[in-house]
Write an enzyme that holds these catalytic residues in place. Structure first.
Site, PDB file in Angstrom:
ATOM      1  N   GLY A  82       0.827  -1.207   0.000  1.00 23.75           N
ATOM      2  CA  GLY A  82       0.000   0.000   0.000  1.00 23.75           C
ATOM      3  C   GLY A  82       0.858   1.253   0.000  1.00 23.75           C
ATOM      4  O   GLY A  82       1.989   1.259  -0.494  1.00 23.75           O
ATOM      5  N   SER A  83       0.333   2.310   0.601  1.00 20.56           N
ATOM      6  CA  SER A  83       0.975   3.626   0.475  1.00 20.56           C
ATOM      7  C   SER A  83       2.275   3.766   1.246  1.00 20.56           C
ATOM      8  O   SER A  83       3.011   4.731   1.026  1.00 20.56           O
ATOM      9  CB  SER A  83       0.001   4.716   0.909  1.00 20.56           C
ATOM     10  N   THR A  84       2.585   2.856   2.180  1.00 32.09           N
ATOM     11  CA  THR A  84       3.888   2.918   2.827  1.00 32.09           C
ATOM     12  C   THR A  84       5.008   2.728   1.807  1.00 32.09           C
ATOM     13  O   THR A  84       6.127   3.201   2.005  1.00 32.09           O
ATOM     14  CB  THR A  84       4.001   1.839   3.924  1.00 32.09           C
TER      15      THR A  84
END
Length: 710
Positions: free
Chosen positions: A295-297
């Site tokens: 995801g956005s990490t």
């Protein structure tokens, strides 16, 4: 007397030669037996007139970095039998059964088997039980010492430490990886016996002592491990999650300070009664062996790669209309309507998908893959745990622009949690990819260091200057962007949120199934600790990483920084730029009243369940948080009489922007209004507008749109 004939002389001569030949053959045979067969025959003879009883060595102690015992061995006695020496097996079995707490039939079957010289009856019994057996004074019943493994902290760090089998061999975790160093070398007791295995009256026993294993000091800190365990246990229970992961690491050295997972187990009593797949659910170190969409990490790595390659800088600007067209496909931003005009720093704060798609496309497939390889993705990190996964990275030759774009913001790629935290550590520690490790040093029984495991630098990935820039940007995510729930007064905290979609076995997106995550580090100006926290399938309508995971990272970092005696710094900029407010107590209040109090306190809120009365809240009442922090409210339904909000009167239309269908419905219900739904996801527009006064019972039309990633 006549002289012997010539024929007789010849016969005598042949006889003499024959006897001489036989004599030399016998001498040769004897020499062959003595010199060539001697060693083997001696061994066979020794095995016939002696019996060996093994003596297990004491397995090495496992310590945390501060000398706290995590695993140790204590002597435990094992009861054995020499069947040939037992005159009445039936009577012996009757006497032993109640003491050993075993079925009489099982004991009899073992001790009556005359084909075996020795047989175990019951292993690793208590000292009290062993003394009771001795009191029975049964000839042919003998004892030997074994080492039994104990884990004084039970479930603490169970996925790191692992466990051993009944024979003392490592079967999981550190116990398995360093089994050779920990187990030592076996000793034995040698006794003289007759051909039937009975001890000779005047035998001389010989004791060969075992060589005990090395003691192992780990990099983990028992106190910090407690912080992690407390957080994952709370998240697992609170969100009824499928799994929870937490890794705490020293980013400059690669030393693991803590790994905590749920589900977990007690290594003193591993779930051996389950089948293999069921057992793996508990004993598997998922932080090392699970492949997950980050995801956005993952955007941290895309941003760092773009900076290092020069395709983006702090002066770069972008326009986000809420989507980006790639290869004819419309890929949405997580925010319906987009973020509009923004610079690079603001794009990271906003976690803007189109910007990270653009960075990946500017890099191109070859360079993007070069950096992913440099960050260690698609390969094992080298951590000292067997069975590490290496992630899933698409074959470069098959990558299209649409795949590259999705990888840029954390889709179409899978990593292990340990890969992700290690790669992010390379971004913030000056640009160095380190090899994560759990072993710090080996010591002998006197405490002398036998072997030291030093930090290992794998490669330089980005420059120290770009690392500093990334630390500043990620610090702004917490102070100004979506990571405010991780802010701690007096500390510069850096971090990034993530809300990853999950895919089923058919490769399709699992609707409503997400992994909420947050990775944070501190202090941002000189990172000493980095924390990755992931919650798999939290059971809540609002499962953004900023809401679900960030508060736990804040909790862990706050406890850890105080424990490490990192002093907070308060200055004029801190006070002016980061205003702190006290969270009011809204438990027991109707949602409308709770929302008003939180708004007056300059706080945002999100309702966790359908209902109209606040049952619980997080952060808790009295906690100090930054202005604009989101407070998660846990709701319950009033009784039917009080819940009916219809009837005469007027109502103010609440602001539904960013709310889920459930939240919008409960908010409207709480003021006596109805809802017409258009679309799905989170609310992006409404009619009538927020703040308008309408009759109770009126219908509000709300348009929803689904974000792809946070």
């Amino acid at each position: 007397m006549t002289a012997p004939k010539v024929t007789n002389k010849k016969r005598l001569l042949f006889l003499l030669m024959g006897v001489t030949l036989i004599f030399f053959i016998l001498i040769g045979r004897l020499a062959y037996v003595q010199l060539v067969w001697g060693v083997d025959l001696q061994k066979k003879a020794l095995s016939q007139w002696t019996r060996e009883l093994p003596v297990a060595p004491k397995r090495g102690i496992i310590y945390d970095r501060n000398g706290n015992v995590l695993a140790q061995s204590a002597s435990a006695e094992t009861v054995a039998a020499r069947p040939n020496q037992i005159k009445d097996p039936k009577k012996a079995a009757q006497m032993l059964a109640p003491v050993l707490e075993m079925p009489e039939e099982d004991i009899y079957k073992k001790i009556s088997d005359k084909k075996k010289s020795e047989v175990w009856i019951k292993r690793q019994i208590s000292k009290e039980m062993a003394n009771k057996v001795r009191e029975l004074d049964i000839k042919g019943i003998v004892f030997t010492e074994e080492s039994k493994r104990y884990y004084p902290n039970k479930n603490l760090a169970s996925h790191i430490i692992g466990f051993t089998g009944v024979d003392g061999e490592g079967q999981e975790g550190i116990e398995l990886f360093y089994d050779k160093q920990l187990k030592g070398f076996q000793g034995k007791i040698v006794t003289e016996t007759d051909v039937r295995g009975r001890t000779l009256p005047y035998n001389v026993s010989r004791y060969i002592p075992p060589e005990n294993g090395w003691n192992l000091v780990l990099t983990i800190d028992q106190t910090i491990q407690h912080f992690a365990e407390k957080a994952v246990a709370d998240a697992m229970e609170h969100y009824k999650a499928k799994k929870v992961y937490c890794i705490i690491m020293e980013p400059n050295t690669g030393e693991i300070l803590a790994i905590a997972n749920r589900p977990d187990f007690d290594p003193n009593d591993p779930p051996r009664n389950l089948d293999f797949n069921e057992m793996q659910k508990y004993i598997k170190n998922i932080s090392v062996k699970d492949n997950l969409d980050p995801g956005s990490t993952f955007k941290i790595l895309t941003a760092a790669s773009g900076l290092q390659d020069g395709v983006v800088s702090l002066d770069s600007t972008f326009d986000c209309p809420g989507y980006k067209m790639v290869d004819g496909q419309r890929i949405k931003c997580w925010k319906a309507g987009g973020h509009g005009h923004e610079d690079f720093k603001k794009a990271v704060q906003n976690s803007c998908n189109p910007v990270f798609m653009e960075i990946a496309l500017r890099l191109g497939t070859d360079k993007f893959y070069k950096y992913m390889d440099a960050f260690g993705l698609g390969q094992k990190t080298g951590i000292d745990i067997l069975g590490e996964e290496q992630g899933v990275v698409m074959n470069k030759s098959r990558v299209k622009n649409v795949d590259l774009a999705r990888m840029g913001f954390g889709q179409a790629i899978a990593v292990t949690p340990i890969q992700l935290v290690n790669a992010v550590s390379a971004v913030i520690n000056g640009g160095n990819l380190m090899e994560p490790h759990l072993a710090k040093e080996f010591k002998d029984e006197e405490g002398n260091v036998i072997e030291e495991i030093k930090p290992k630098k794998v490669r330089q990935v980005i420059s120290a200057e770009n690392s500093r820039i990334m630390c500043d940007i990620l610090e702004s995510v917490v102070s100004e962007g979506g990571g405010k729930n991780a802010y701690i007064p007096g500390y510069r905290i850096g971090g990034k949120t993530g809300t990853a979609q999950k895919y089923g076995e058919n490769g399709k997106i699992m609707q409503g199934k997400h992994i909420s995550s947050f990775i944070g580090f501190a202090p941002a100006e000189a990172p000493q600790v980095v924390v990755l926290f992931m919650v798999d399938e939290p059971q809540t309508p609002v499962d953004f990483g900023s809401v679900v995971a960030a508060p736990y990272v804040k909790m862990i970092l706050e406890d850890t920084l105080k424990y490490l005696e990192v002093e907070p710094i308060f200055d004029e900029d801190t006070e002016e730029y980061r205003q702190m407010v006290e969270v009011p107590n809204v438990i027991g209040l109707p949602l409308t009243e709770a929302a008003k109090q939180l708004k007056d306190a300059k706080l945002n809120y999100i309702g966790e369940e359908t209902g109209t009365i606040v049952e619980d809240q997080m952060p808790k009442p009295g906690a100090e948080v930054m202005v604009d922090t989101t407070v998660l409210l846990y709701m319950k339904r009033e009784n039917a009489k009080n819940a009916e909000q219809g009837g005469s009167g007027r109502a103010i239309v609440p602001d539904l922007a960013g709310k889920s269908i459930r939240e919008a419905n409960q908010l409207l219900s709480s003021v006596g209004l109805k809802m017409t739904i258009q679309g799905s996801g989170i609310a992006v527009s409404q009619q009538p507008e927020a703040g308008e006064e309408v009759d109770k019972g009126s219908t509000v039309t709300v348009k929803f749109d689904a974000p792809e990633e946070e």
